[in-house]
Write a protein that holds these residues in place. Sequence first.
Motif, PDB file in Angstrom:
ATOM      1  N   ASN A 381     -98.340  38.894  -8.409  1.00  0.00           N
ATOM      2  CA  ASN A 381     -98.019  39.011  -6.984  1.00  0.00           C
ATOM      3  C   ASN A 381     -96.719  38.285  -6.649  1.00  0.00           C
ATOM      4  OD1 ASN A 381    -100.272  40.542  -6.380  1.00  0.00           O
ATOM      5  ND2 ASN A 381    -101.540  38.770  -5.867  1.00  0.00           N
ATOM      6  N   ALA A 382     -96.545  37.102  -7.220  1.00  0.00           N
ATOM      7  CA  ALA A 382     -95.328  36.332  -6.957  1.00  0.00           C
ATOM      8  C   ALA A 382     -94.101  37.043  -7.519  1.00  0.00           C
ATOM      9  CB  ALA A 382     -95.463  34.931  -7.561  1.00  0.00           C
ATOM     10  N   THR A 383     -94.264  37.660  -8.683  1.00  0.00           N
ATOM     11  CA  THR A 383     -93.154  38.406  -9.294  1.00  0.00           C
ATOM     12  C   THR A 383     -92.777  39.605  -8.429  1.00  0.00           C
ATOM     13  OG1 THR A 383     -93.912  37.759 -11.509  1.00  0.00           O
ATOM     14  CG2 THR A 383     -92.410  39.640 -11.362  1.00  0.00           C
ATOM     15  N   GLU A 384     -93.800  40.284  -7.909  1.00  0.00           N
ATOM     16  CA  GLU A 384     -93.548  41.433  -7.057  1.00  0.00           C
ATOM     17  C   GLU A 384     -92.820  41.027  -5.767  1.00  0.00           C
ATOM     18  OE1 GLU A 384     -96.058  44.672  -4.402  1.00  0.00           O
ATOM     19  OE2 GLU A 384     -97.006  43.711  -6.116  1.00  0.00           O
ATOM     20  N   LYS A 385     -93.268  39.925  -5.171  1.00  0.00           N
ATOM     21  CA  LYS A 385     -92.648  39.470  -3.923  1.00  0.00           C
ATOM     22  C   LYS A 385     -91.207  39.016  -4.148  1.00  0.00           C
ATOM     23  CE  LYS A 385     -96.952  38.157  -1.620  1.00  0.00           C
ATOM     24  NZ  LYS A 385     -97.786  37.045  -1.078  1.00  0.00           N
ATOM     25  N   GLU A 386     -90.979  38.390  -5.288  1.00  0.00           N
ATOM     26  CA  GLU A 386     -89.595  38.005  -5.594  1.00  0.00           C
ATOM     27  C   GLU A 386     -88.719  39.252  -5.751  1.00  0.00           C
ATOM     28  OE1 GLU A 386     -86.861  35.859  -9.034  1.00  0.00           O
ATOM     29  OE2 GLU A 386     -89.043  35.908  -9.264  1.00  0.00           O
ATOM     30  N   GLY A 387     -89.261  40.267  -6.436  1.00  0.00           N
ATOM     31  CA  GLY A 387     -88.504  41.520  -6.604  1.00  0.00           C
ATOM     32  C   GLY A 387     -88.219  42.181  -5.267  1.00  0.00           C
ATOM     33  N   ASN A 388     -89.233  42.161  -4.376  1.00  0.00           N
ATOM     34  CA  ASN A 388     -89.038  42.741  -3.047  1.00  0.00           C
ATOM     35  C   ASN A 388     -87.957  42.001  -2.265  1.00  0.00           C
ATOM     36  OD1 ASN A 388     -91.000  44.644  -3.505  1.00  0.00           O
ATOM     37  ND2 ASN A 388     -92.624  43.511  -2.457  1.00  0.00           N
ATOM     38  N   ALA A 389     -87.960  40.675  -2.381  1.00  0.00           N
ATOM     39  CA  ALA A 389     -86.961  39.867  -1.666  1.00  0.00           C
ATOM     40  C   ALA A 389     -85.554  40.171  -2.175  1.00  0.00           C
ATOM     41  CB  ALA A 389     -87.272  38.380  -1.838  1.00  0.00           C
ATOM     42  N   ARG A 390     -85.404  40.308  -3.469  1.00  0.00           N
ATOM     43  CA  ARG A 390     -84.090  40.639  -4.043  1.00  0.00           C
ATOM     44  C   ARG A 390     -83.658  42.052  -3.623  1.00  0.00           C
ATOM     45  NH1 ARG A 390     -82.320  37.214  -7.984  1.00  0.00           N
ATOM     46  NH2 ARG A 390     -83.830  35.686  -8.795  1.00  0.00           N
ATOM     47  N   GLU A 392     -84.583  43.694  -0.946  1.00  0.00           N
ATOM     48  CA  GLU A 392     -84.253  43.719   0.479  1.00  0.00           C
ATOM     49  C   GLU A 392     -82.880  43.110   0.733  1.00  0.00           C
ATOM     50  OE1 GLU A 392     -87.360  41.922   2.697  1.00  0.00           O
ATOM     51  OE2 GLU A 392     -88.696  43.670   2.539  1.00  0.00           O
ATOM     52  N   LYS A 393     -82.564  42.059   0.003  1.00  0.00           N
ATOM     53  CA  LYS A 393     -81.235  41.457   0.133  1.00  0.00           C
ATOM     54  C   LYS A 393     -80.154  42.457  -0.267  1.00  0.00           C
ATOM     55  CE  LYS A 393     -78.148  37.964  -1.712  1.00  0.00           C
ATOM     56  NZ  LYS A 393     -77.919  36.929  -2.758  1.00  0.00           N
ATOM     57  N   ALA A 394     -80.353  43.132  -1.394  1.00  0.00           N
ATOM     58  CA  ALA A 394     -79.383  44.143  -1.848  1.00  0.00           C
ATOM     59  C   ALA A 394     -79.273  45.269  -0.835  1.00  0.00           C
ATOM     60  CB  ALA A 394     -79.811  44.698  -3.208  1.00  0.00           C
ATOM     61  N   LEU A 395     -80.426  45.661  -0.272  1.00  0.00           N
ATOM     62  CA  LEU A 395     -80.439  46.704   0.743  1.00  0.00           C
ATOM     63  C   LEU A 395     -79.615  46.296   1.959  1.00  0.00           C
ATOM     64  CD1 LEU A 395     -81.595  49.321   2.049  1.00  0.00           C
ATOM     65  CD2 LEU A 395     -83.525  47.927   2.817  1.00  0.00           C
ATOM     66  N   HIS A 396     -79.815  45.070   2.419  1.00  0.00           N
ATOM     67  CA  HIS A 396     -79.102  44.597   3.610  1.00  0.00           C
ATOM     68  C   HIS A 396     -77.599  44.480   3.351  1.00  0.00           C
ATOM     69  CE1 HIS A 396     -83.160  42.644   4.844  1.00  0.00           C
ATOM     70  NE2 HIS A 396     -83.088  43.917   5.210  1.00  0.00           N
ATOM     71  N   GLU A 397     -77.220  44.100   2.135  1.00  0.00           N
ATOM     72  CA  GLU A 397     -75.794  43.998   1.798  1.00  0.00           C
ATOM     73  C   GLU A 397     -75.119  45.368   1.862  1.00  0.00           C
ATOM     74  OE1 GLU A 397     -75.739  40.124  -1.215  1.00  0.00           O
ATOM     75  OE2 GLU A 397     -75.959  42.157  -2.030  1.00  0.00           O
ATOM     76  N   ILE A 398     -75.784  46.368   1.281  1.00  0.00           N
ATOM     77  CA  ILE A 398     -75.213  47.714   1.295  1.00  0.00           C
ATOM     78  C   ILE A 398     -75.225  48.285   2.713  1.00  0.00           C
ATOM     79  CG2 ILE A 398     -75.432  50.055   0.411  1.00  0.00           C
ATOM     80  CD1 ILE A 398     -74.462  48.029  -1.627  1.00  0.00           C
ATOM     81  N   GLN A 399     -76.288  47.988   3.465  1.00  0.00           N
ATOM     82  CA  GLN A 399     -76.344  48.455   4.846  1.00  0.00           C
ATOM     83  C   GLN A 399     -75.201  47.867   5.675  1.00  0.00           C
ATOM     84  OE1 GLN A 399     -80.410  47.407   5.918  1.00  0.00           O
ATOM     85  NE2 GLN A 399     -80.941  49.569   6.057  1.00  0.00           N
ATOM     86  N   LEU A 400     -74.906  46.595   5.453  1.00  0.00           N
ATOM     87  CA  LEU A 400     -73.796  45.962   6.173  1.00  0.00           C
ATOM     88  C   LEU A 400     -72.469  46.610   5.795  1.00  0.00           C
ATOM     89  CD1 LEU A 400     -72.565  43.808   7.981  1.00  0.00           C
ATOM     90  CD2 LEU A 400     -72.613  42.215   6.029  1.00  0.00           C
ATOM     91  N   LEU A 401     -72.279  46.829   4.504  1.00  0.00           N
ATOM     92  CA  LEU A 401     -71.048  47.490   4.052  1.00  0.00           C
ATOM     93  C   LEU A 401     -70.896  48.864   4.676  1.00  0.00           C
ATOM     94  CD1 LEU A 401     -70.427  46.909   0.227  1.00  0.00           C
ATOM     95  CD2 LEU A 401     -68.856  46.514   2.130  1.00  0.00           C
ATOM     96  N   MET A 402     -71.971  49.621   4.654  1.00  0.00           N
ATOM     97  CA  MET A 402     -71.920  50.971   5.198  1.00  0.00           C
ATOM     98  C   MET A 402     -71.661  50.942   6.700  1.00  0.00           C
ATOM     99  SD  MET A 402     -74.665  54.069   4.909  1.00  0.00           S
ATOM    100  CE  MET A 402     -74.265  55.695   5.586  1.00  0.00           C
ATOM    101  N   ALA A 403     -72.295  50.005   7.409  1.00  0.00           N
ATOM    102  CA  ALA A 403     -72.084  49.903   8.855  1.00  0.00           C
ATOM    103  C   ALA A 403     -70.620  49.592   9.164  1.00  0.00           C
ATOM    104  CB  ALA A 403     -72.993  48.833   9.446  1.00  0.00           C
ATOM    105  N   GLU A 404     -70.026  48.729   8.369  1.00  0.00           N
ATOM    106  CA  GLU A 404     -68.615  48.379   8.595  1.00  0.00           C
ATOM    107  C   GLU A 404     -67.702  49.576   8.333  1.00  0.00           C
ATOM    108  OE1 GLU A 404     -68.653  43.587   7.604  1.00  0.00           O
ATOM    109  OE2 GLU A 404     -68.275  45.023   5.998  1.00  0.00           O
ATOM    110  N   TYR A 405     -68.001  50.336   7.294  1.00  0.00           N
ATOM    111  CA  TYR A 405     -67.163  51.501   6.999  1.00  0.00           C
ATOM    112  C   TYR A 405     -67.409  52.627   7.997  1.00  0.00           C
ATOM    113  CZ  TYR A 405     -64.742  50.033   2.815  1.00  0.00           C
ATOM    114  OH  TYR A 405     -63.877  49.404   1.964  1.00  0.00           O
ATOM    115  N   GLU A 406     -68.630  52.716   8.490  1.00  0.00           N
ATOM    116  CA  GLU A 406     -68.900  53.705   9.545  1.00  0.00           C
ATOM    117  C   GLU A 406     -68.164  53.333  10.825  1.00  0.00           C
ATOM    118  OE1 GLU A 406     -73.153  53.835   9.813  1.00  0.00           O
ATOM    119  OE2 GLU A 406     -73.283  55.596   8.515  1.00  0.00           O
ATOM    120  N   TYR A 407     -68.059  52.040  11.099  1.00  0.00           N
ATOM    121  CA  TYR A 407     -67.299  51.584  12.267  1.00  0.00           C
ATOM    122  C   TYR A 407     -65.840  52.015  12.141  1.00  0.00           C
ATOM    123  CZ  TYR A 407     -65.308  48.509  15.805  1.00  0.00           C
ATOM    124  OH  TYR A 407     -64.627  48.013  16.902  1.00  0.00           O
TER     125      TYR A 407
END
Length: 413
Positions: A381-390, A392-407
């Motif tokens: 369970n701890a391994t899964e949650k760590e993977g999810n956290a990583r 989500e972080k990668a997801l948010h980084e790409i989302q931020l990049l995409m939002a900036e380029y869409e702007y």
Amino acid sequence: MRRKLYFKYIGILSFITAQAQTLTIDQSYQLAVENYPLIKQYELIEKSKEYTLSNANKAYLPQISLTAIEGYVFGDFPTLGSSGNDSKFKFIGLGQVNQTIWDGGATKTQKKIIEASSNADKASVEVSLYDLRSRVNQLYFGVLLIDEQLKQLQIQNAIIANNIDKVKKLHQNGLAYKTDVDEMKAEQLNLSRQKKDFEYTKAGYQTMLSYLIGKNISQEKFGKPFNSSSLDTIIKRPEQLLFASQRNLVNAQSEMQKVSLMPKVGLLGAGVVLAPGINLGTNKISTVGVAGVSVGWDIKGLYKNSNEKQLTQQNLKKIEVQEETFLFNTRFQMNQKTADIERQKAILKDDDEIVKLRQTIREGYQLKYDTGAGPLIDLLNATEKEGNARAEKALHEIQLLMAEYEYQTIKGN
């Protein structure tokens, strides 16, 4: 696992573009434009303008008209004296040559209209081609997102693989249950299944992008764009050039109304041939010619001049309203995207800390399991949650990049 969350955003983002070893997003923009069939319109518009201007330039060439009539003359044909030929069948030839000296500015104005119309057509094509940037953004960042998710799966898989080796050794020494080995293998297979899902989705995006840019990018490496620090509000969209071109066209067309008020001056030559001719005593006349200056002035334009001016103003106001509406909607979209960018930045501030904590927690459960103080399920369970956290972080980084380029796409670079 939160696989559904990943695919939800992947579906929204879509996919990227390609070239040589490492493909950048700017190269993708360029390739997409060059490959799009509409780009051929530029050449067609230019050729059409050349031919139309060529025709307009021929307005000052001499205009020649010839008419031949062979027929029966009803009534009495004018004659003086005895013609010696009383035939009612006559041949009449009419010839006229007109050389324009001044056409009231019609040719000059027509050339302005042709140029303005061509520029408006090109601007319209430019607007359509600019729309490709949004497609490229979705595809490009979609691939980047999948690549980041695959990296996180590799990290999780490495942790599971390492634990499998440990558990196998413990089981061989009678210090672990076989079910622990099976649990680890099942989790590893689950990660493998997720990896295949991501890889097939990525391949689909790459196929779409390859078609869009006209280049096979299945083996290409996608370069991660830099964060855009500039969020200025200056709008530089091709639609603005289109509105300006449309105004120029309306103004050029309005000048033709002025031309209609001007007189036309030219040289005129005309001749008539009659056979049999008219007999004037001893002199037989079979041809008559005339040459001189011709002046023509059609005053019907005066009647419509006031209404035509009003129509021109109305057309200009329509374009102005369209431009104001476009700028309003564009600024509204920019404000929305700015809020989205700020939200992504705020979320990312906590992501690093969450990943560190999840890693520490997982390492703690790892130690407990290795020393026999904790069950395997807690570690998994701890391994899964760590993977999810990583992830989500990668997801948010790409989302931020995409939002900036869409702007940047919304406001125009």
